[in-house]
Design an enzyme around this catalytic site. Structure first.
Site, short mmCIF file in Angstrom:
data_model
loop_
_atom_site.label_atom_id
_atom_site.label_comp_id
_atom_site.label_asym_id
_atom_site.label_seq_id
_atom_site.Cartn_x
_atom_site.Cartn_y
_atom_site.Cartn_z
N ASN A 177 -14.60 6.69 -9.66
CA ASN A 177 -14.29 5.32 -9.29
C ASN A 177 -14.08 5.27 -7.60
O ASN A 177 -13.23 5.87 -6.95
CB ASN A 177 -12.87 5.05 -10.01
N GLU A 235 4.31 -1.16 -17.33
CA GLU A 235 4.70 -0.19 -17.90
C GLU A 235 6.01 0.46 -17.47
O GLU A 235 6.57 0.81 -18.39
CB GLU A 235 3.77 1.13 -17.67
N LEU A 260 -0.34 -5.66 -14.89
CA LEU A 260 0.65 -5.84 -13.84
C LEU A 260 0.81 -4.52 -12.90
O LEU A 260 1.69 -3.83 -13.20
CB LEU A 260 2.03 -6.32 -14.13
N GLY A 261 -0.12 -4.65 -12.03
CA GLY A 261 -0.02 -3.48 -10.86
C GLY A 261 0.12 -4.18 -9.63
O GLY A 261 0.79 -5.37 -9.33
N ASN A 262 -0.63 -3.39 -8.55
CA ASN A 262 -0.61 -4.34 -7.28
C ASN A 262 -1.50 -5.77 -7.46
O ASN A 262 -1.08 -6.56 -7.04
CB ASN A 262 -1.18 -3.48 -6.21
N GLY A 263 -2.48 -5.44 -8.08
CA GLY A 263 -3.22 -6.62 -8.57
C GLY A 263 -2.74 -6.89 -9.80
O GLY A 263 -2.35 -6.13 -10.76
N ASP A 292 6.12 -3.75 -3.23
CA ASP A 292 6.34 -2.78 -4.08
C ASP A 292 7.30 -3.33 -5.10
O ASP A 292 8.70 -3.44 -4.66
CB ASP A 292 6.81 -1.44 -3.27
N GLU A 312 -7.91 3.38 -17.51
CA GLU A 312 -9.24 3.06 -17.26
C GLU A 312 -10.49 4.27 -17.01
O GLU A 312 -11.37 3.81 -17.64
CB GLU A 312 -9.23 2.13 -15.80
N ARG A 320 -1.41 -10.70 -2.96
CA ARG A 320 -2.21 -11.72 -3.34
C ARG A 320 -1.67 -12.99 -3.87
O ARG A 320 -0.66 -12.73 -4.60
CB ARG A 320 -3.55 -11.61 -4.16
N HIS A 325 -10.41 -6.38 -13.58
CA HIS A 325 -9.59 -5.47 -14.57
C HIS A 325 -10.02 -5.23 -16.20
O HIS A 325 -9.26 -5.13 -16.90
CB HIS A 325 -7.92 -6.00 -14.79
P1 ADP Z 1 -2.69 -0.38 -8.71
O1 ADP Z 1 -2.88 -1.79 -8.82
O2 ADP Z 1 -2.59 -0.16 -7.28
O3 ADP Z 1 -3.13 0.55 -9.57
P2 ADP Z 1 -0.21 0.13 -10.05
O4 ADP Z 1 -0.69 0.05 -11.43
O5 ADP Z 1 0.13 1.67 -9.63
O6 ADP Z 1 -1.18 -0.18 -9.05
O7 ADP Z 1 1.21 -0.63 -9.89
C1 ADP Z 1 1.80 -0.58 -8.73
C2 ADP Z 1 3.01 -1.50 -8.99
O8 ADP Z 1 3.95 -0.71 -9.88
C3 ADP Z 1 3.98 -1.47 -7.79
O9 ADP Z 1 4.47 -2.67 -7.52
C4 ADP Z 1 5.01 -0.57 -8.00
O10 ADP Z 1 6.36 -0.86 -7.40
C5 ADP Z 1 5.19 -0.83 -9.48
N1 ADP Z 1 6.21 0.22 -10.18
C6 ADP Z 1 5.77 1.41 -10.37
N2 ADP Z 1 6.70 2.23 -10.98
C7 ADP Z 1 7.79 1.20 -11.15
C8 ADP Z 1 8.94 1.32 -11.74
N3 ADP Z 1 9.62 2.39 -12.24
N4 ADP Z 1 9.70 0.13 -11.71
C9 ADP Z 1 9.17 -1.21 -11.24
N5 ADP Z 1 7.92 -1.06 -10.64
C10 ADP Z 1 7.40 0.00 -10.72
#
Ligand code: ADP
Length: 388
Positions: free
Chosen positions: A6, A326, A203-206, A275, A375, A235, A173
């Protein structure tokens, strides 16, 4: 064994899977901050992790990964390489074995994903130089969404924008939505629960949602670009399309507007923090801006769930995945609150459990699940499917 790669603008992630032995991940790693003085490579094998400083460009990063795999006696065992490619346009609706023509098409699609496709292509070309004698397969982020009907993927804009310029919803995604919807279906089938109509929330950064009927995506929140849809870390997601003209009338350039919506908006725009973990702590400590940012994030998610439930004529399962989905049980609870009219009833004790395994956390007619995304494994599976 299958190697997955990746390639991002400043990072390169890899995994090695043995798909014959229960889909075991044998090794993985990431080279980060490629091109900067603070580059770092993290390599993991057999539960042992090592970190080393890294200096160089993508070409040096691929060589370093090749060297690591050779030392671990894995390189010669690699039967195929699966590459994540962000944009497959309308051309690539399936994982595809990479030929020169495929490379040219990925390049031709670059205007649709200027930050991703060129570097994905570079990763392909470098990996082919390291492993010239095995098949290379492209697995596209957009492909899972290719089953959307025109009523879902077309925008109500002049026809020629679509026919001449490919302006439509593509979605992203897709590898994650495909993976977690498949796992959710397996989990639900085992306990004899309905799994025909699924909404997946990545639900990640994106962030994006997908509506999936019998394994086929019928709609998704991201669009022509990954900017559409849900509120995200930096975003904006959906805003009034008239906003561009308004900000332009105030003297803002289109580049500054694009940067603001992609990099300075979302949770960051509202609460100066993107974050979710930090935002939840800030809210706990009484920050009004964190409260507002999270309220907006959750409200927009609930609207997406409602609209997809209506689009599908019902919902059998709601799936949370990626960093926030997650891990953030509070966010899951807030999204699901008062959705009993959709059959959604979370069980607080189940929602509070922290685990790496896919699980059901509800008791209503609509199952709510947490499914850790993978992924890389999905790319490895797709790659194996192409070469067999
Ligand atoms: P990416 O899109 O970069 O792969 P990730 O799937 O790792 O992102 O998700 C990042 C997001 O998940 C961030 O907003 C981070 O704060 C949030 N996150 C990770 N662990 C926790 C947690 N224990 N509680 C709340 N949010 C979390």
């Amino acid at each position: 064994m299958i190697l997955t790669l990746n390639a991002g603008s400043s990072s390169l992630k890899f995994s090695v899977f043995d798909l014959s032995a229960g889909e075991e991940e044998i090794a993985n790693g990431i080279v980060e901050r490629i091109g900067s003085a603070e580059g770092r490579a993290t390599l993991e094998i057999g539960g042992e992790r090592q970190q080393v400083d890294f200096q160089g460009d993508h070409s040096v990063a691929v060589q370093a990964i090749g060297l690591f795999l050779r030392k671990q006696k894995l390189l010669a065992k690699v039967k195929a390489v699966g590459h994540r490619v962000v944009h497959g346009g309308e051309t690539f609706q399936q994982p595809t074995r990479i030929t020169t023509e495929v490379e040219q098409t990925i390049e031709r699609l670059s205007p649709l994903a200027p930050l991703h496709n060129p570097v994905n292509l570079q990763g392909i070309q470098l990996a082919k130089a390291t492993l010239p004698n095995v098949p290379h397969v492209a697995v596209f982020d957009t492909a899972f969404h290719s089953t959307m009907l025109a009523q879902a993927f077309r925008y109500p804009v002049p026809n020629a924008w679509y026919t001449k310029h490919g302006v439509r919803k593509y979605g992203f995604h897709g590898t994650s939505h495909a993976y977690v919807s498949t796992i959710a279906k397996d989990v639900l089938t085992k306990v004899e629960k309905k799994s025909s109509k699924i909404i997946t929330l990545h639900l990640g950064n994106g962030c994006s949602a997908a509506a999936v009927i019998d394994g086929k995506c019928i709609d998704t929140t991201m669009g022509l670009t990954p900017l559409e849809g849900l509120m995200m870390g930096t975003r904006s997601g959906d805003v009034d399309p008239g906003l561009a003209a308004y900000m332009s009338s105030l003297g803002m350039s289109i580049d500054a507007y694009d940067k603001a919506l992609n990099k300075e908006s979302g949770l960051l725009g509202i609460a100066a923090e993107n974050d979710m973990r930090t935002l939840l702590s800030m809210r706990e400590e009484g920050s009004d801006l964190a409260r507002l940012a999270i309220a907006m994030f959750v409200y927009r998610l609930r609207k997406a769930v409602g609209s997809f439930a209506a689009a599908m004529g019902g919902i059998d399962a709601l799936v949370f995945t990626a960093g926030i989905g997650e891990n953030a049980s509070d966010i899951r609870a807030e999204v699901c609150e008062d959705l009993t009219f959709l059959g959604i009833e979370l069980v607080a004790e189940l929602n509070a459990i922290r685990s790496d395994t896919p699980r059901i956390i509800s008791k209503g007619t609509c199952s709510v699940l947490v499914v850790p995304t993978n992924e890389e494994l999905q790319i490895a599976r797709a790659t194996a499917g192409v070469i067999k």
